[in-house]
Design an enzyme around this catalytic site. Sequence first.
Site, PDB file in Angstrom:
ATOM      1  N   ASP A  43       0.846  -1.201   0.000  1.00 22.06           N
ATOM      2  CA  ASP A  43       0.000   0.000   0.000  1.00 22.06           C
ATOM      3  C   ASP A  43       0.877   1.245   0.000  1.00 22.06           C
ATOM      4  OD1 ASP A  43      -2.089   1.751   0.207  1.00 22.06           O
ATOM      5  OD2 ASP A  43      -2.902   0.967   2.070  1.00 22.06           O
ATOM      6  N   ASP A  44       0.808   2.023  -1.075  1.00 16.41           N
ATOM      7  CA  ASP A  44       1.546   3.290  -1.193  1.00 16.41           C
ATOM      8  C   ASP A  44       3.062   3.112  -1.232  1.00 16.41           C
ATOM      9  OD1 ASP A  44      -0.989   4.294  -0.951  1.00 16.41           O
ATOM     10  OD2 ASP A  44      -0.636   5.429   0.882  1.00 16.41           O
ATOM     11  N   CYS A  88      -5.698   3.976  -3.743  1.00 12.98           N
ATOM     12  CA  CYS A  88      -5.969   2.626  -3.238  1.00 12.98           C
ATOM     13  C   CYS A  88      -7.175   1.926  -3.863  1.00 12.98           C
ATOM     14  CB  CYS A  88      -6.161   2.681  -1.723  1.00 12.98           C
ATOM     15  SG  CYS A  88      -4.825   3.488  -0.825  1.00 12.98           S
ATOM     16  N   HIS A 163     -10.269  -2.544   0.223  1.00 15.93           N
ATOM     17  CA  HIS A 163     -10.695  -1.334  -0.482  1.00 15.93           C
ATOM     18  C   HIS A 163     -11.100  -1.634  -1.929  1.00 15.93           C
ATOM     19  CE1 HIS A 163      -9.464   3.008   0.836  1.00 15.93           C
ATOM     20  NE2 HIS A 163     -10.764   2.869   0.713  1.00 15.93           N
ATOM     21  N   ASP A 349       0.048  -0.735  -4.877  1.00 12.12           N
ATOM     22  CA  ASP A 349      -1.223  -0.218  -5.389  1.00 12.12           C
ATOM     23  C   ASP A 349      -1.130   1.157  -6.026  1.00 12.12           C
ATOM     24  OD1 ASP A 349      -0.886   1.259  -3.056  1.00 12.12           O
ATOM     25  OD2 ASP A 349      -2.962   1.065  -2.408  1.00 12.12           O
ATOM     26  N   ASN A 350      -0.100   1.921  -5.728  1.00  6.57           N
ATOM     27  CA  ASN A 350       0.102   3.241  -6.348  1.00  6.57           C
ATOM     28  C   ASN A 350       1.447   3.786  -5.891  1.00  6.57           C
ATOM     29  OD1 ASN A 350      -2.462   3.874  -4.134  1.00  6.57           O
ATOM     30  ND2 ASN A 350      -0.468   4.771  -3.697  1.00  6.57           N
TER      31      ASN A 350
END
Length: 550
Positions: A43-44, A88, A163, A349-350
């Site tokens: 995540d991130d 997300c 999410h 995710d990003n």
Amino acid sequence: MNIFSKISFLVFSEILFIGFNTTTAQEKKHFKKQPNIVLIFADDLGWTDVSTGNTNGNRGSKLYKTPEIDKLASQGMSFTNAYTNQNCAPSRASLISGQYPTGIDNQVFNVGSLSRQDKRTKGFPDLPIKPFHQQKVISEDGVNIFDVLKTKGYQTALVGKSHGTPHPLKGDYGIDLPADIHHIIPAPVNGKRVKSFYLALNSDKKGWTFNSEYVDKYADPYDQEYIDNKLKPYKSQSDQSLLLDTPKHLTDAIGDFSVDYIKEKANNEKPFFLYVPFNAVHSKVTGRKDLTKKYLKNGLNVRFAEYASMIELLDQNVGKINRALKDPNGDGDFSDDISNNTIFIFYSDNGGLLGNKPLIGKKGNLTEGGIRVPLIFRYPNVIAENTVTNQAVHCIDFLPTLADFAGVDISKLKKIDGSQPQYDGVSFASILTGKKNYLSRTNLYWHLPGYMDERFSPSTVIQKRFGDDYYKLFYFYESEEFTMYHLNKDLSEENNLLENPTSKEMRIALSMNSDMLAWLKANNAPTGTWIKNGEKVPHPLVDSVKKYKN
């Protein structure tokens, strides 16, 4: 509703690799047994947040240490041009659904909504475009990645951040074990409502808890046995004694759940798909005490020490899960090794939030810093070791790719209403197996019909490959303006080629705009409406790029 009523056509015999599946007869010899699949979704975690040089060309981080991810890269294939959506929920929704946000079963464009206030104008209703009203979760009626794999008998599990699907998971989303944890866990502790981002809470009623019935069994504080048996292999020069009797970190708990799941399913006749969307390294960043202390001693300030600690903790749990594949019962005897029949994937995710140089931008942006991420695939004896590809792939491509390896012909699947599901992604199995260097697909798209603070306004982006070269064209609906960048030469997206385009660059821009418009129309892509008159905001015109021609 169960999976067998949801998908009306199940394929029980061996399936020919046709339609989206690009696997050749020669490649099929590798698929004598369906592989297990472990997909780790950070995540991130930014493109430059891992230390492996393979993932980022020669741009691996010198600040953050990820030896386990580095090892994984040396054992498989790394992607220099791997993409997701800008934050997300839409990334997870696209990965699970196999569709862009414009897809009929997706419609998740942004976290929360497309009406997140823009600092330029102090929010709504002063902005010129009224955003499209999106969905917050994917449709239950779609045939998602879990459903697809279950047609071939896969056991499926999700542990972590769901999410893009309902919180907690509801209905039939094809998941056998909906172990759903949220990043921010509101919990009443001793009569007071608090927020725990990563550390377990102590409640009079529940004891130590993450507020998850599946992961709470791992919420007890660190003790010496845990340190000796679980953490010692990853000591990494930190003083692990600092952890004694301190609250368990959610990242370790998710890793522990994953290890036990692998142990339980390793000898099962059915293959498994374990999807592990870690909450790390999302803010508010809270590292593990021993690792944070190590980085503080190394001279990092508190903010970066916590972030470095979080990244290394994530890395340790990648190692923990990898070790479980090599020795599922944990007895030190590798005769039960299942790693050779497991596809192991590491992805994010990003983009990150604390700097992505040489990329510009961050999470929430459509510049490369927001959407280009690390990606590694390992599948021993199928994917060559220590290889790198610059083929551009996107989270929409995971469903058809994993279906290919599992032996599912997705062109034969049916939704509950009898219609055929439509997937935007293509399989890149032929890239992984080394049979092709590039896919026939040359375009990727991002479309956002609304706002996210200052990070994006209504816009559409197309990336197009011409031979070995990647170009990226932005269209901004408010101003009806374009920008274009040659990514091979300009990763930082600093040189807008449309400011003074050559004839070649003009031809490229026209080609990309034509493709963009065709895609927008084919997908009936929403654009919102003008505040001033309530009319629909139009798509760009076919020749509207010509205004930049000298």
